[in-house]
Design an enzyme around this catalytic site. Sequence first.
Site, PDB file in Angstrom:
ATOM      1  CB  THR A  11      -0.919  -0.009   1.247  1.00 14.58           C
ATOM      2  OG1 THR A  11      -1.641  -1.224   1.239  1.00 14.58           O
ATOM      3  CG2 THR A  11      -1.878   1.151   1.238  1.00 14.58           C
ATOM      4  CB  VAL A  12       3.311   2.674   2.418  1.00 12.92           C
ATOM      5  CG1 VAL A  12       4.095   3.981   2.518  1.00 12.92           C
ATOM      6  CG2 VAL A  12       2.304   2.580   3.562  1.00 12.92           C
ATOM      7  CE  LYS A 100       3.013   0.730  12.714  1.00 10.97           C
ATOM      8  NZ  LYS A 100       1.983   0.997  11.747  1.00 10.97           N
ATOM      9  CB  VAL A 127       4.692   9.001  14.591  1.00 10.89           C
ATOM     10  CG1 VAL A 127       3.645   9.378  15.639  1.00 10.89           C
ATOM     11  CG2 VAL A 127       5.774   8.130  15.205  1.00 10.89           C
ATOM     12  N   GLY A 182     -12.751  -3.417   5.513  1.00 13.71           N
ATOM     13  CA  GLY A 182     -11.315  -3.258   5.293  1.00 13.71           C
ATOM     14  C   GLY A 182     -10.687  -2.139   6.122  1.00 13.71           C
ATOM     15  CE  LYS A 200       1.244   4.422  14.175  1.00 12.17           C
ATOM     16  NZ  LYS A 200      -0.177   4.274  13.838  1.00 12.17           N
ATOM     17  N   GLY A 298      -3.221   5.317   5.660  1.00  8.00           N
ATOM     18  CA  GLY A 298      -3.726   5.407   4.287  1.00  8.00           C
ATOM     19  C   GLY A 298      -2.580   5.586   3.309  1.00  8.00           C
TER      20      GLY A 298
HETATM   21  N1  HSE Z   1      -2.923   0.337  11.804  1.00  7.91           N
HETATM   22  C1  HSE Z   1      -2.505   1.691  11.879  1.00  7.91           C
HETATM   23  C2  HSE Z   1      -3.696   2.573  12.275  1.00  7.91           C
HETATM   24  C3  HSE Z   1      -1.940   2.124  10.539  1.00  7.91           C
HETATM   25  O1  HSE Z   1      -4.814   2.071  12.324  1.00  7.91           O
HETATM   26  O2  HSE Z   1      -3.516   3.734  12.600  1.00  7.91           O
HETATM   27  C4  HSE Z   1      -1.027   3.296  10.589  1.00  7.91           C
HETATM   28  O3  HSE Z   1       0.127   3.071  11.336  1.00  7.91           O
END
Ligand code: HSE
Length: 403
Positions: A11-12, A100, A127, A182, A200, A298
């Site tokens: 995704t990223v 992280k 973060v 999702g 974080k 996201g």
């Molecule tokens: N699983 C994490 C969240 C994704 O829901 O914030 C981002 O680190």
Amino acid sequence: MIQVAVLGYGTVGSGVVEVIERNKELVNKKSGQELNVKYILDLWDFPGDPYEHKVIHDFEVIVSDPEVKIVCEVMGGVGAAYAFTKRALSAGKSVCTSNKELVAAHGPELLALARENHCHYLFEASVGGGIPIIRPLNDCLTAERIETITGILNGTTNYILSKMENEGADFAAVLKKAQEKGYAEQNPEADVEGYDACRKIAILSSLMLGKHVDYSKIYTEGITKITAQDFALAGKMGMSIKLLAMSKEVGEGKAMAMVSPCLISREHPLHMVNGVFNAVFVRGNMLGDSMFYGRGAGKLPTASAVVGDVIECARTQGKSNICFWDAKEADLVSIDEISRRFFVRVSDAGESQAKELFGDLEPVRADGAEGFAFLTEQLTEKAFAEKYAQLGEYALGRIRVED
Ligand code: HSE
């Protein structure tokens, strides 16, 4: 031209390529030269993908290519990602990451390696996703003694809690729906148990204190025990329930760090942070209060933060970012010594026992909620735990209050 390699085409990773492509003109302008993604490293092939010709499977190609100056590590985990990051930094290639787990576990070592090799290790996206918070702490707020950092650092749990509050629904039902859509992982443990927020806040606490905060020593409690009844009673008190990640200076070089669901009042700046949004509330001794708000996860928001770091690397090649994060471990105090108020739920039969233990309390009741709830006076965690234990079978639950 600067050549970039992207490690991980999930995704990223695909977001990083998309941001560089879609914003090509301004990315190049702001970098001072053209940026080009030369390699994408992944275990898989991506037939039909517009960048399939860039996908490779061998990290050696990247680390041995002198043209590659910047590596985006967006694979996650602390196995191969750790090994590849060390190899890249040792070869003088700057690394930008959203990982992280790796930053929390090995931040000081990787920063030192970057310094030795005159390159950068940047982790803005680790973060708060797309929210600028690492560079503000590192660069803009350097004149401040940061006293507290309080964050909503996990979008999944904030989404679940917001839905529970708005729909009067229980945790399990909301989680199930979030998984179907999702918004939550099929294995939601890292989010709902607070482990993600813990990594974080470990990173932010380390930057706040300038010393390493070991995430395994941070008291971490998730949201699985929060109920619709808790929300009904908290609502009657004019309060909401959020999963907070907190770090506070509590004396010369000492700090408290914790992840826990907390009641917050409608006046608290974090009260309005709902759904998948994240926010980081920072209190400095000169600045006072400040809050950073936005999308904490996201594809494109997170990728944008990674590419922002890539541009910083491109602009300042041959240099190493200054980051006050010593390998020396920070002195974390036990949460037993920390004082706060607590929200307590007790069955109706336990009212006199609760009054005996906690004094002149104000019981609050809500339709459909078993028993009653009240807020205690300020008590240390230790003193509260002793009193709460004495409620025995009358105790229905307790949640911390963040004032
Ligand atoms: N699983 C994490 C969240 C994704 O829901 O914030 C981002 O680190």
